[in-house]
Write an enzyme that holds these catalytic residues in place. Structure first.
Site, PDB file in Angstrom:
ATOM      1  N   CYS A 103       0.846  -1.122   0.074  1.00  0.00           N
ATOM      2  CA  CYS A 103      -0.092  -0.005  -0.136  1.00  0.00           C
ATOM      3  C   CYS A 103       1.000   1.235   0.042  1.00  0.00           C
ATOM      4  O   CYS A 103       1.893   1.389   0.890  1.00  0.00           O
ATOM      5  CB  CYS A 103      -0.998  -0.089   1.352  1.00  0.00           C
ATOM      6  SG  CYS A 103      -2.324  -0.991   1.303  1.00  0.00           S
ATOM      7  N   LEU A 104       0.620   2.118  -0.905  1.00  0.00           N
ATOM      8  CA  LEU A 104       1.307   3.615  -1.151  1.00  0.00           C
ATOM      9  C   LEU A 104       0.826   4.381   0.152  1.00  0.00           C
ATOM     10  O   LEU A 104      -0.075   4.305   0.542  1.00  0.00           O
ATOM     11  CB  LEU A 104       1.376   4.018  -2.331  1.00  0.00           C
ATOM     12  CG  LEU A 104       1.361   3.301  -3.636  1.00  0.00           C
ATOM     13  CD1 LEU A 104       1.275   3.911  -4.771  1.00  0.00           C
ATOM     14  CD2 LEU A 104       2.841   2.898  -3.509  1.00  0.00           C
TER      15      LEU A 104
END
Length: 104
Positions: A103-104
């Site tokens: 996940c960014l």
């Protein structure tokens, strides 16, 4: 107010600091009210972490939820309604887990 150490993004530095009161505080800081539906996902997410020792990205989270909840509750759309546009990331933060690696 409970004081716990977090990183720059608000994830707990010490996973043992988590409690439901801490989760409520994190959710409140994210302008999110927790319902029974949220808690259901949060507790399963913590169970996932205890089993696999990692925070799941969206796809493994949905798969895990499909094994434990109804098909309707194991859908991306449902999770986005609960936790916003990045449900795996937000739910992990509230559950006191590390940020999912994908996940960014």
């Amino acid at each position: 107010m409970i004081t716990v150490a977090t990183d720059d993004e608000g994830y707990l530095l010490n996973l043992d600091d988590w409690s439901e009161a801490v989760a409520l505080q994190i959710a409140q800081s994210e302008q999110l009210g927790l319902t029974d539906a949220h808690w259901e996902v949060i507790h399963l997410l913590r169970e996932f972490y205890q089993t696999f020792e990692l925070s799941p990205a969206m796809r493994p989270l949905v798969k895990y939820l499909s094994q434990h909840l109804s098909p309707e509750k194991a859908r991306s759309i449902y999770l986005m309604q609960l936790f916003g546009e990045s449900p795996a990331k937000m739910a992990s933060k509230i559950a006191g887990l590390p940020k999912p690696t994908n996940c960014l």
